[in-house]
Design a protein around this motif. Structure first.
Motif, short mmCIF file in Angstrom:
data_model
loop_
_atom_site.label_atom_id
_atom_site.label_comp_id
_atom_site.label_asym_id
_atom_site.label_seq_id
_atom_site.Cartn_x
_atom_site.Cartn_y
_atom_site.Cartn_z
N ARG A 109 -12.17 5.08 15.20
CA ARG A 109 -12.78 3.95 14.49
C ARG A 109 -11.72 3.02 13.90
O ARG A 109 -11.91 1.80 13.89
N CYS A 137 -10.65 -9.50 -6.84
CA CYS A 137 -9.53 -10.45 -6.69
C CYS A 137 -8.20 -9.71 -6.81
O CYS A 137 -8.14 -8.63 -7.40
N PRO A 138 -7.13 -10.32 -6.29
CA PRO A 138 -5.81 -9.70 -6.47
C PRO A 138 -5.35 -9.81 -7.92
O PRO A 138 -5.83 -10.68 -8.66
N PRO A 139 -4.42 -8.95 -8.34
CA PRO A 139 -3.91 -9.03 -9.72
C PRO A 139 -3.03 -10.26 -9.93
O PRO A 139 -2.45 -10.77 -8.98
N GLU A 153 -3.40 -1.69 5.56
CA GLU A 153 -3.92 -2.03 4.22
C GLU A 153 -3.04 -3.08 3.54
O GLU A 153 -3.55 -3.96 2.85
N ARG A 179 -6.24 -10.98 2.26
CA ARG A 179 -7.38 -11.06 1.34
C ARG A 179 -7.01 -11.88 0.10
O ARG A 179 -7.84 -12.61 -0.45
N ALA A 180 -5.73 -11.76 -0.32
CA ALA A 180 -5.29 -12.54 -1.47
C ALA A 180 -5.30 -14.04 -1.13
O ALA A 180 -5.56 -14.88 -1.99
N ASP A 199 0.85 -1.19 0.00
CA ASP A 199 0.00 0.00 0.00
C ASP A 199 0.88 1.24 0.00
O ASP A 199 1.89 1.30 0.71
N ARG A 251 0.47 -0.53 -13.59
CA ARG A 251 0.73 -1.73 -14.41
C ARG A 251 1.96 -1.52 -15.29
O ARG A 251 2.77 -2.42 -15.45
N SER A 286 -4.27 3.22 -12.44
CA SER A 286 -4.26 1.75 -12.63
C SER A 286 -3.36 1.38 -13.81
O SER A 286 -2.63 0.39 -13.77
N TYR A 316 -3.86 -6.34 5.08
CA TYR A 316 -5.19 -6.77 4.62
C TYR A 316 -5.12 -7.34 3.21
O TYR A 316 -5.70 -8.39 2.91
N LYS A 317 -4.38 -6.67 2.32
CA LYS A 317 -4.31 -7.16 0.94
C LYS A 317 -3.66 -8.54 0.88
O LYS A 317 -4.08 -9.39 0.10
N PHE A 344 -12.06 -6.19 5.93
CA PHE A 344 -11.18 -5.12 6.40
C PHE A 344 -11.84 -4.34 7.54
O PHE A 344 -12.60 -3.42 7.31
N LEU A 388 -0.70 -4.38 -6.20
CA LEU A 388 -0.63 -3.03 -6.79
C LEU A 388 -1.28 -2.02 -5.85
O LEU A 388 -2.21 -2.36 -5.12
C1 COA Z 1 -8.49 -3.89 -1.90
C2 COA Z 1 -8.50 -2.52 -1.24
C3 COA Z 1 -7.83 -2.67 0.11
C4 COA Z 1 -7.73 -1.51 -2.11
O1 COA Z 1 -7.24 -0.47 -1.36
P1 COA Z 1 -7.28 1.05 -1.75
O2 COA Z 1 -6.55 1.79 -0.71
O3 COA Z 1 -8.67 1.43 -2.09
O4 COA Z 1 -6.52 1.19 -3.11
P2 COA Z 1 -5.02 0.83 -3.51
O5 COA Z 1 -4.66 1.76 -4.59
O6 COA Z 1 -4.06 0.73 -2.37
O7 COA Z 1 -5.16 -0.63 -4.09
C5 COA Z 1 -5.88 -0.81 -5.25
C6 COA Z 1 -5.42 -2.09 -5.85
O8 COA Z 1 -5.67 -3.16 -4.93
C7 COA Z 1 -5.74 -4.34 -5.72
N1 COA Z 1 -6.82 -5.17 -5.23
C8 COA Z 1 -8.13 -5.05 -5.48
N2 COA Z 1 -8.80 -6.05 -4.90
C9 COA Z 1 -7.88 -6.80 -4.27
C10 COA Z 1 -7.95 -7.98 -3.49
N3 COA Z 1 -9.10 -8.60 -3.27
N4 COA Z 1 -6.81 -8.51 -2.96
C11 COA Z 1 -5.62 -7.90 -3.20
N5 COA Z 1 -5.47 -6.79 -3.96
C12 COA Z 1 -6.61 -6.25 -4.48
C13 COA Z 1 -5.98 -3.92 -7.17
O9 COA Z 1 -4.84 -4.24 -7.93
C14 COA Z 1 -6.20 -2.45 -7.08
O10 COA Z 1 -5.66 -1.71 -8.15
P3 COA Z 1 -6.38 -1.70 -9.58
O11 COA Z 1 -7.82 -1.39 -9.33
O12 COA Z 1 -5.66 -0.64 -10.34
O13 COA Z 1 -6.17 -3.07 -10.14
C15 COA Z 1 -9.92 -1.97 -1.12
O14 COA Z 1 -10.51 -1.89 -2.37
C16 COA Z 1 -10.81 -2.75 -0.20
O15 COA Z 1 -11.33 -3.80 -0.47
N6 COA Z 1 -10.99 -2.15 0.93
C17 COA Z 1 -11.80 -2.68 1.93
C18 COA Z 1 -13.01 -1.84 1.98
C19 COA Z 1 -13.47 -1.76 3.35
O16 COA Z 1 -13.85 -2.75 3.94
N7 COA Z 1 -13.43 -0.56 3.88
C20 COA Z 1 -13.79 -0.31 5.23
C21 COA Z 1 -13.27 1.09 5.51
S1 COA Z 1 -13.27 1.45 7.18
#
Ligand code: COA
Length: 196
Positions: free
Chosen positions: A26, A159-161, A54, A61-62, A5, A133, A129, A57-58, A69, A176
């Motif tokens: 929170r 899903c993850p990339p 984050e 989650r992967a 992240d 890439r 995005s 979490y990623k 989250f 990513l």
């Molecule tokens: C996956 C997640 C963490 C991305 O985080 P983000 O800070 O919004 O964005 P980032 O730029 O750091 O990351 C985006 C990238 O995460 C990747 N990503 C998306 N889903 C993913 C997953 N399930 N697993 C791993 N990576 C994932 C993608 O590659 C995405 O980039 P892309 O859209 O260009 O392909 C976010 O979408 C998510 O699911 N958040 C949880 C939402 C939530 O529960 N929020 C509660 C807030 S209190």
């Protein structure tokens, strides 16, 4: 598995004026809020903690798409200037931190700590995005001894990339991230791949 992240400290949402105590309560535990307040730069430290959450979490989650989250449940402890640990349920994940003048890049790695390639860059286009890439493909092509045109990244919704070399999925984890003016990625060495 891997998770990364990036947070742009200069982005309007990362400015101290945009912080709200209710949001902090929170997403950060009392212990985390105390550690952030005691740091030399609490305004930035809270985003370092956020990036570590984050990234962890990623990674999780992967590995398991049902992972939710809940930021407070990802408890961050700083273990040095460039490391943090994140406790989630009964697991502790190690997170490497690259803290620059204007951004933090957090990378959570699984066990085994396979060799990882990562990069952060400023981007100036309209589509982060696409920029992330391009950064990943250009960087990884050099490590894999391939032409950039032989690599592609695909991602199914939620899903993850996944990295493909000559139409074959590469296996190792790829993550990513983009925020503000920054894009970043982290990639584990794919099993069996030549990796210079
Ligand atoms: C996956 C997640 C963490 C991305 O985080 P983000 O800070 O919004 O964005 P980032 O730029 O750091 O990351 C985006 C990238 O995460 C990747 N990503 C998306 N889903 C993913 C997953 N399930 N697993 C791993 N990576 C994932 C993608 O590659 C995405 O980039 P892309 O859209 O260009 O392909 C976010 O979408 C998510 O699911 N958040 C949880 C939402 C939530 O529960 N929020 C509660 C807030 S209190």
């Amino acid at each position: 598995m891997i998770g990364n992240d990036v947070v742009d400290f200069d982005d309007p949402e990362a400015q101290p004026a945009a912080s709200h105590p209710r949001f902090d309560r929170r997403v950060f535990s009392a212990v985390e809020r105390k550690a952030i307040a005691a740091s030399t730069d609490p305004g930035r430290e809270r985003w370092v903690f956020w990036a570590a959450k984050e990234a962890a979490y990623k990674l999780l989650r992967a590995a398991d798409s049902t992972t939710v989250f809940s930021p407070r449940k990802f408890e961050v402890t700083r273990v040095g200037p460039s490391r943090a640990s994140v406790r989630w349920q009964d697991r502790v994940l190690h997170v490497d931190l690259e803290i620059r003048q204007r951004a933090v890049h957090a990378v959570a790695r699984g066990r085994g700590r396979r060799h990882v390639v990562l990069a952060t860059a400023e981007h100036h286009g309209a589509d982060p995005s696409r920029s992330v890439r391009a950064l990943a493909i250009e960087t990884l092509a050099q490590h894999l001894g391939a032409a950039p045109g032989e690599l592609r990244i695909e991602r199914a919704r939620g899903c993850p990339p996944v990295l493909f070399l000559r139409d074959r999925p590469m296996g190792g984890g790829l993550s990513l991230s983009h925020h503000g003016r920054y894009v970043a990625f982290a990639c584990e060495r794919p099993p069996g791949a030549g990796w210079g």
